[in-house]
Design a protein around this motif. Sequence first.
Motif, PDB file in Angstrom:
ATOM      1  N   SER A   1     -19.260  -2.311  -1.556  1.00 33.49           N
ATOM      2  CA  SER A   1     -18.615  -0.680  -1.433  1.00 33.49           C
ATOM      3  C   SER A   1     -18.248  -0.450   0.111  1.00 33.49           C
ATOM      4  O   SER A   1     -17.443  -0.092   0.976  1.00 33.49           O
ATOM      5  CB  SER A   1     -19.929  -0.072  -2.194  1.00 33.49           C
ATOM      6  OG  SER A   1     -19.439   1.394  -1.592  1.00 33.49           O
ATOM      7  N   MET A   2     -19.629  -1.499   0.727  1.00 30.49           N
ATOM      8  CA  MET A   2     -19.361  -1.151   2.123  1.00 30.49           C
ATOM      9  C   MET A   2     -18.300  -1.672   2.750  1.00 30.49           C
ATOM     10  O   MET A   2     -17.257  -0.799   3.480  1.00 30.49           O
ATOM     11  CB  MET A   2     -20.983  -1.969   2.881  1.00 30.49           C
ATOM     12  CG  MET A   2     -21.370  -1.480   4.242  1.00 30.49           C
ATOM     13  SD  MET A   2     -22.277  -2.160   5.348  1.00 30.49           S
ATOM     14  CE  MET A   2     -23.917  -0.817   4.281  1.00 30.49           C
ATOM     15  N   HIS A   3     -17.747  -2.908   1.847  1.00 27.42           N
ATOM     16  CA  HIS A   3     -17.194  -3.708   3.076  1.00 27.42           C
ATOM     17  C   HIS A   3     -15.834  -2.971   2.800  1.00 27.42           C
ATOM     18  O   HIS A   3     -14.605  -3.087   4.181  1.00 27.42           O
ATOM     19  CB  HIS A   3     -16.459  -5.318   2.255  1.00 27.42           C
ATOM     20  CG  HIS A   3     -15.408  -5.354   2.549  1.00 27.42           C
ATOM     21  ND1 HIS A   3     -15.741  -5.851   4.148  1.00 27.42           N
ATOM     22  CD2 HIS A   3     -14.449  -6.357   2.602  1.00 27.42           C
ATOM     23  CE1 HIS A   3     -14.358  -7.060   4.069  1.00 27.42           C
ATOM     24  NE2 HIS A   3     -13.820  -7.187   2.566  1.00 27.42           N
TER      25      HIS A   3
ATOM     26  N   TYR B   1      -6.037  -3.837  -2.930  1.00 26.42           N
ATOM     27  CA  TYR B   1      -5.526  -2.842  -3.110  1.00 26.42           C
ATOM     28  C   TYR B   1      -6.099  -1.718  -2.022  1.00 26.42           C
ATOM     29  O   TYR B   1      -5.485  -0.611  -1.770  1.00 26.42           O
ATOM     30  CB  TYR B   1      -6.740  -2.834  -4.152  1.00 26.42           C
ATOM     31  CG  TYR B   1      -6.476  -1.236  -4.797  1.00 26.42           C
ATOM     32  CD1 TYR B   1      -5.114  -1.238  -6.104  1.00 26.42           C
ATOM     33  CD2 TYR B   1      -7.548  -0.116  -4.714  1.00 26.42           C
ATOM     34  CE1 TYR B   1      -5.064   0.674  -6.758  1.00 26.42           C
ATOM     35  CE2 TYR B   1      -7.614   1.202  -5.462  1.00 26.42           C
ATOM     36  CZ  TYR B   1      -6.983   1.154  -6.415  1.00 26.42           C
ATOM     37  OH  TYR B   1      -6.014   2.647  -6.900  1.00 26.42           O
ATOM     38  N   THR B   2      -7.102  -1.979  -1.136  1.00 27.66           N
ATOM     39  CA  THR B   2      -7.423  -0.771  -0.063  1.00 27.66           C
ATOM     40  C   THR B   2      -6.282  -0.811   0.437  1.00 27.66           C
ATOM     41  O   THR B   2      -6.139   0.133   1.074  1.00 27.66           O
ATOM     42  CB  THR B   2      -8.653  -2.044  -0.057  1.00 27.66           C
ATOM     43  OG1 THR B   2      -9.598  -1.829  -0.658  1.00 27.66           O
ATOM     44  CG2 THR B   2      -9.835  -0.552   0.756  1.00 27.66           C
ATOM     45  N   MET B   3      -6.020  -1.806   1.203  1.00 27.13           N
ATOM     46  CA  MET B   3      -5.207  -1.790   2.296  1.00 27.13           C
ATOM     47  C   MET B   3      -3.254  -1.413   1.654  1.00 27.13           C
ATOM     48  O   MET B   3      -3.219  -0.368   2.389  1.00 27.13           O
ATOM     49  CB  MET B   3      -4.060  -2.651   2.766  1.00 27.13           C
ATOM     50  CG  MET B   3      -5.464  -4.345   3.659  1.00 27.13           C
ATOM     51  SD  MET B   3      -6.039  -2.653   4.704  1.00 27.13           S
ATOM     52  CE  MET B   3      -4.603  -2.827   6.085  1.00 27.13           C
ATOM     53  N   GLY B   4      -3.013  -1.637   0.368  1.00 24.47           N
ATOM     54  CA  GLY B   4      -2.058  -0.473  -0.292  1.00 24.47           C
ATOM     55  C   GLY B   4      -2.234   1.164  -0.548  1.00 24.47           C
ATOM     56  O   GLY B   4      -1.869   1.403  -0.092  1.00 24.47           O
TER      57      GLY B   4
ATOM     58  N   ALA C   1       3.491  -0.172  -4.600  1.00 27.90           N
ATOM     59  CA  ALA C   1       4.175  -1.587  -5.399  1.00 27.90           C
ATOM     60  C   ALA C   1       2.569  -2.512  -4.867  1.00 27.90           C
ATOM     61  O   ALA C   1       2.272  -3.261  -5.940  1.00 27.90           O
ATOM     62  CB  ALA C   1       5.643  -2.116  -4.683  1.00 27.90           C
ATOM     63  N   GLY C   2       1.853  -2.138  -3.355  1.00 23.04           N
ATOM     64  CA  GLY C   2       0.976  -3.581  -3.358  1.00 23.04           C
ATOM     65  C   GLY C   2      -0.136  -3.057  -4.417  1.00 23.04           C
ATOM     66  O   GLY C   2      -0.649  -4.160  -4.929  1.00 23.04           O
ATOM     67  N   MET C   3      -0.146  -1.792  -4.229  1.00 20.79           N
ATOM     68  CA  MET C   3      -1.251  -1.286  -5.430  1.00 20.79           C
ATOM     69  C   MET C   3      -1.507  -1.768  -7.087  1.00 20.79           C
ATOM     70  O   MET C   3      -2.410  -2.685  -6.957  1.00 20.79           O
ATOM     71  CB  MET C   3      -1.923   0.180  -5.249  1.00 20.79           C
ATOM     72  CG  MET C   3      -2.383   0.648  -3.668  1.00 20.79           C
ATOM     73  SD  MET C   3      -2.074   2.613  -3.087  1.00 20.79           S
ATOM     74  CE  MET C   3      -3.214   2.976  -4.869  1.00 20.79           C
TER      75      MET C   3
ATOM     76  N   SER D   1     -12.092   2.871  -8.877  1.00 21.95           N
ATOM     77  CA  SER D   1     -11.886   4.526  -8.448  1.00 21.95           C
ATOM     78  C   SER D   1     -13.237   4.933  -7.299  1.00 21.95           C
ATOM     79  O   SER D   1     -13.074   5.633  -6.659  1.00 21.95           O
ATOM     80  CB  SER D   1     -13.044   4.644 -10.224  1.00 21.95           C
ATOM     81  OG  SER D   1     -14.003   4.269  -9.868  1.00 21.95           O
ATOM     82  N   ILE D   2     -13.739   3.660  -6.827  1.00 26.87           N
ATOM     83  CA  ILE D   2     -14.212   3.841  -5.573  1.00 26.87           C
ATOM     84  C   ILE D   2     -14.003   4.457  -4.440  1.00 26.87           C
ATOM     85  O   ILE D   2     -14.271   5.265  -3.430  1.00 26.87           O
ATOM     86  CB  ILE D   2     -15.963   3.089  -5.599  1.00 26.87           C
ATOM     87  CG1 ILE D   2     -16.724   2.768  -6.423  1.00 26.87           C
ATOM     88  CG2 ILE D   2     -16.280   3.224  -4.440  1.00 26.87           C
ATOM     89  CD1 ILE D   2     -18.343   2.396  -6.506  1.00 26.87           C
ATOM     90  N   ILE D   3     -13.240   3.095  -4.054  1.00 23.93           N
ATOM     91  CA  ILE D   3     -12.092   3.124  -3.261  1.00 23.93           C
ATOM     92  C   ILE D   3     -11.288   4.499  -2.752  1.00 23.93           C
ATOM     93  O   ILE D   3     -11.099   5.380  -2.598  1.00 23.93           O
ATOM     94  CB  ILE D   3     -11.572   2.551  -2.628  1.00 23.93           C
ATOM     95  CG1 ILE D   3     -10.672   1.851  -1.445  1.00 23.93           C
ATOM     96  CG2 ILE D   3     -10.704   1.878  -4.136  1.00 23.93           C
ATOM     97  CD1 ILE D   3     -11.752   2.009  -0.228  1.00 23.93           C
ATOM     98  N   ASP D   4     -11.108   4.417  -4.137  1.00 20.18           N
ATOM     99  CA  ASP D   4     -10.092   5.871  -4.435  1.00 20.18           C
ATOM    100  C   ASP D   4     -10.902   7.437  -3.826  1.00 20.18           C
ATOM    101  O   ASP D   4     -10.072   8.254  -2.939  1.00 20.18           O
ATOM    102  CB  ASP D   4      -9.539   5.881  -5.738  1.00 20.18           C
ATOM    103  CG  ASP D   4      -8.378   4.837  -6.024  1.00 20.18           C
ATOM    104  OD1 ASP D   4      -7.959   4.161  -5.441  1.00 20.18           O
ATOM    105  OD2 ASP D   4      -8.273   5.119  -7.553  1.00 20.18           O
ATOM    106  N   ALA D   5     -11.928   7.469  -4.572  1.00 26.28           N
ATOM    107  CA  ALA D   5     -12.733   8.319  -3.908  1.00 26.28           C
ATOM    108  C   ALA D   5     -12.656   8.729  -2.915  1.00 26.28           C
ATOM    109  O   ALA D   5     -12.718   9.554  -1.934  1.00 26.28           O
ATOM    110  CB  ALA D   5     -13.993   8.604  -5.019  1.00 26.28           C
TER     111      ALA D   5
END
Length: 198
Positions: A72-74, A129-132, A139-141, A184-188
């Motif tokens: 999560s932190m990363h 996913y995070t960078m996308g 598309a990358g996501m 979902s955590i990174i989306d939030a």
Amino acid sequence: IGIIAVVAIGILVAVNANGTNDLQTGVGGGPQDNQMTQTNPTPQPNTTDNDTTLRERGNLHRLFQEHAVAASMHLQRLYDGEETTDTAQRLSRNGQQIVQTIAQVTNSPDASSQLLPMWQAHITEYEAYTMGLKDNDTAGMQQARDNLEMHAEEFGPIMNSLVPSLSANRATQLMNEHVDLTLSIIDAHAEENTTEKL
């Protein structure tokens, strides 16, 4: 990322079901009369082995909890454009420790070589996913999500081979739930950052 704890529990329960170190009780469960006259006493479990197994299982659970925090932190730092060298190293060490401990708990020396490449690959897909998400690259996501689903499909049979009482479908399901919750955590986090900028 709390579902990773469920993965840990699934592994630990399954390993426990297959283990040979569990304490055994008689059919009645109560004290028996004339124990001094028994000619074939029930073999007692090796206390040292029991203690070692319990420590390994407890260590595995702790490592999964650390994975949740470290991942999560990363990913949040990655999205925010902050320095991630230390979090990446922490996550890598944690992954190596997890697969090594699974190998010990399941008494499968080859488990590390089976699990580590897949484990490292799923971290890479979280980063993709995070960078996308950060770059609005849908598309990358989607590609990262598809790859994560593929890794979950690989994870199931591997875990089933190590712990037969944990079915491949169940292991895959647990990993997919872990993936969904992680994303979902990174989306939030991304949504929170967008709201703060408005």
